[in-house]
Design an enzyme around this catalytic site. Sequence first.
Site, PDB file in Angstrom:
ATOM      1  N   ASP A  70     -78.144  28.600   5.908  1.00  0.00           N
ATOM      2  CA  ASP A  70     -77.002  28.039   5.175  1.00  0.00           C
ATOM      3  C   ASP A  70     -77.499  27.057   4.108  1.00  0.00           C
ATOM      4  O   ASP A  70     -77.026  25.928   4.019  1.00  0.00           O
ATOM      5  CB  ASP A  70     -76.038  27.348   6.133  1.00  0.00           C
ATOM      6  CG  ASP A  70     -74.654  27.156   5.519  1.00  0.00           C
ATOM      7  OD1 ASP A  70     -74.339  27.845   4.528  1.00  0.00           O
ATOM      8  OD2 ASP A  70     -73.889  26.311   6.023  1.00  0.00           O
ATOM      9  N   LYS A 126     -71.597  12.602  12.891  1.00  0.00           N
ATOM     10  CA  LYS A 126     -70.779  13.804  12.699  1.00  0.00           C
ATOM     11  C   LYS A 126     -70.087  14.110  14.023  1.00  0.00           C
ATOM     12  O   LYS A 126     -70.727  14.442  15.013  1.00  0.00           O
ATOM     13  CB  LYS A 126     -71.646  14.970  12.243  1.00  0.00           C
ATOM     14  CG  LYS A 126     -70.844  16.222  11.916  1.00  0.00           C
ATOM     15  CD  LYS A 126     -71.601  17.191  11.007  1.00  0.00           C
ATOM     16  CE  LYS A 126     -72.785  17.804  11.679  1.00  0.00           C
ATOM     17  NZ  LYS A 126     -73.391  18.890  10.852  1.00  0.00           N
TER      18      LYS A 126
END
Length: 843
Positions: free
Chosen positions: A624, A528
């Site tokens: 989240d 990422k």
Amino acid sequence: MEKFHWDKLHEPLSLFLFLVLFLSYQLPSSAYTLPDKYFVNCGSKNNINVTSRTFVGDLNSDSVSFTKKSSSVRDNSQASGTPSLYQTARIFWQRSSYEFEINTNGTYLVRLHFFNSSGLPAAVFDVLASGFILLHNFTVQNSSSFPLIEEFILSIPIGKFFIYFVPQGSSFAFVNAIEVFPAPPNFIYDKAPQISQGSSSNEYNGILSRALKTIHRINVGGQTLTPENDTLFRTWLPDDNYLYNPDTAKNSQFYVGRPNYIDLVNEFIAPDLVYKTAKEMNINTSRPSNNFNITWSYDVTGNAKNLIRVHFCDIVSQSQNGLRFFLYINSNLVQIINPYETVRLLATPFFIDFVVDSDDSGLMNISIGPDTSLTQSRTAFLNGVEIMEMMRETDLVPITNESNQKPIFIIVGSVLGGLVLVCILGGVLFMVLKRRKPKAVETSNWTPLNAYRGSTHGDGKMPQLSTLSTEGTVIASPVPNLNLGLKIPFVEIQLATNNFDKKLQVGKGGFGNVYRGTLRDGVKVAVKRSKPGSGQGLPEFQTEIMVLSKIRHRHLVSLIGYCDEGLEMILVYEFMEKGTLRDHLYNSKLPFLSWKQRLEICIGAARGLHYLHKGASGGIIHRDVKSTNILLDENLVAKVADFGLSKSGPPGQTHVSTVVKGTFGYLDPEYFRTQQLTEKSDVYSFGVVLLEVICARPAINPTLPGEQVNLAEWAMFCKQKGLLEQIVDPSIKVQINPNSLKKFAEIAEKCLREDGDDRPTMGDVVWDLEYALQLQQTAVAQEPHEDSTSNASSILPFPILQRFPSMSAGLGRDDMSITMEDDSDSVPSASEVFSQLKINDAR
């Protein structure tokens, strides 16, 4: 008398000066005329007229120059209907630039034109100017059948202005046409109110020091406006596709004459057709209350700063009255709109600017709603919206004039002197290198790194990962207090991803792109990478490393390493072969998950969250939880991912006071109201995931009728009415044991209770899910027993759920007290004790 006589003599002159001053304020557009440069037809020697503009062929232009190491191309394969401006392009195979001579300081509009010609979609490149990365890893999509025009607003000083085109990897860069021309006076103001998440605001100064990229330009209530009917050759799109609930709004039009441009707004701010149309509240006179809002939702870059301009012109009122309404951005009340405190007449345009930070949801919500305290005129209207991303500066773009010429004798002298110096230093360097082992070198910011460049030992063999040096010049702020044993050199990550090959990209989020890669020891990884040079997501980057470097669990995604060299922020994880849970629920190209598989995935994710809450010192709240953050390995084992928003607190602390951050549709309403984050906030979000699993639909779907948009509300309504079976995913409906379905729905209902204290712990959820799995595997269908650790019954009343939008603010850098844990689960499996009990005796 003498003084009076002097005043009388000068009275006409004073009146004249007053009128001049007044007109200078009332008619600011009088000082601006449409420019005739620069409009460039790239890769051509022909001039082309397009909408009152003459695009001059760059091969014949005396005022525009470009790097000679480029080539012009003409696409002869296009149909005859292709506009002439897009039949040619200039291609750059290495870092190159266009050069413009700027004669006046000021604000400029810069537009870059690209068209999907044959072969050009393969291009991947950056565009940079004035110290800003305007476009990064830019490519023209294959599906595009229309020109793509990227617009920027820049402050440019007198002198030479360069636009750089930088190919990525082995690719190339191209452009079909360029516009660079001065904007009207006062087109962009240097300051505006900055809206924070707590609904308070302060003034932001320095807007003109940033590059602005136009993301959305919306003609609210009207049709598409093209450059032919815009004063500055802009395109405005209609707003219908952005409406959250189309039934709340209706179009209004102004049919008589032009808007009253008598204040500080002129036709260059927005054309007549923007101010002559609007959306207003679709008031239903048969309803006793019309206290709804009109909401538009726009895609934006996650975690970026934006300049938002909203346009108003009262064309909905019959006369000047007490009309007053509210403007919201991301559910924050940012302004009370009282048109006649700003302007003096009906149909008089005005606009308001705000600086707003987007969160990581990638959405920006703008709403208008009535002032319910009024006895009449309870309506609201909006004419136009512009959203401009405020680009971040980068050191990668030289601002100096690179075309300055030095006298030849200085150049020759410098070369000769340099050769002598090189000889001397070369001898010294040779002696030093004989005694010193070579170190890995950082790659250039511009040139793509070859496979083994800068990372070989003296024998020419590639070193193992553990022996590579992690040293290098750090340009950005280093990440503090991190596990340096996890640092991976940038060169290794480039090798693993084939220099971030687009073919290896497997995902994209607010933080950046995700690539599939393979380290040299054969380990498959997910990489990422943040947007280089953006600086966005630094707190999330630090938090993710600090959390994952200290914990290990079979149901949490493992962090293999990270890289923070130069301007890079990169995270390297174990590769999850099967992707996200969301993909398997909604992607029809993937095999559907059986009910048993879904239960096992939910159990695994619940165990991972329970470990976060109870297994790590001090406890960690994920903050989240959603179906895209539950990943599946090759065996469909679930692992919770993405800990960038996680929070931790001292042992025994019941909550963490923090600004609200999360994802729309999953956000705990109690957390939203109190700004006190608890473990039960994760439980609420996980309850929404459970509904996604059973219904195979998103948490929020704006395309559905109003009562069905929010999954939590809709599913609980259906459960209350005994209709839950009707919204179960049809692909698994015939598989589900009714007792298992009933138990599963009960678990979701308990997770979604309004009061966090009434929700179960994640340990309770694990137990209940294990029980639902056992009910599914039981041959004889039986009524589920009220045996869960939270002693909840399916006959309890259901909560009234409220819909809350996503809220975001900066993540605090709290110190984390986390200890290394093993992979063992910290809650007993129901299956481990189930075999010791008869089903009728289950507690």
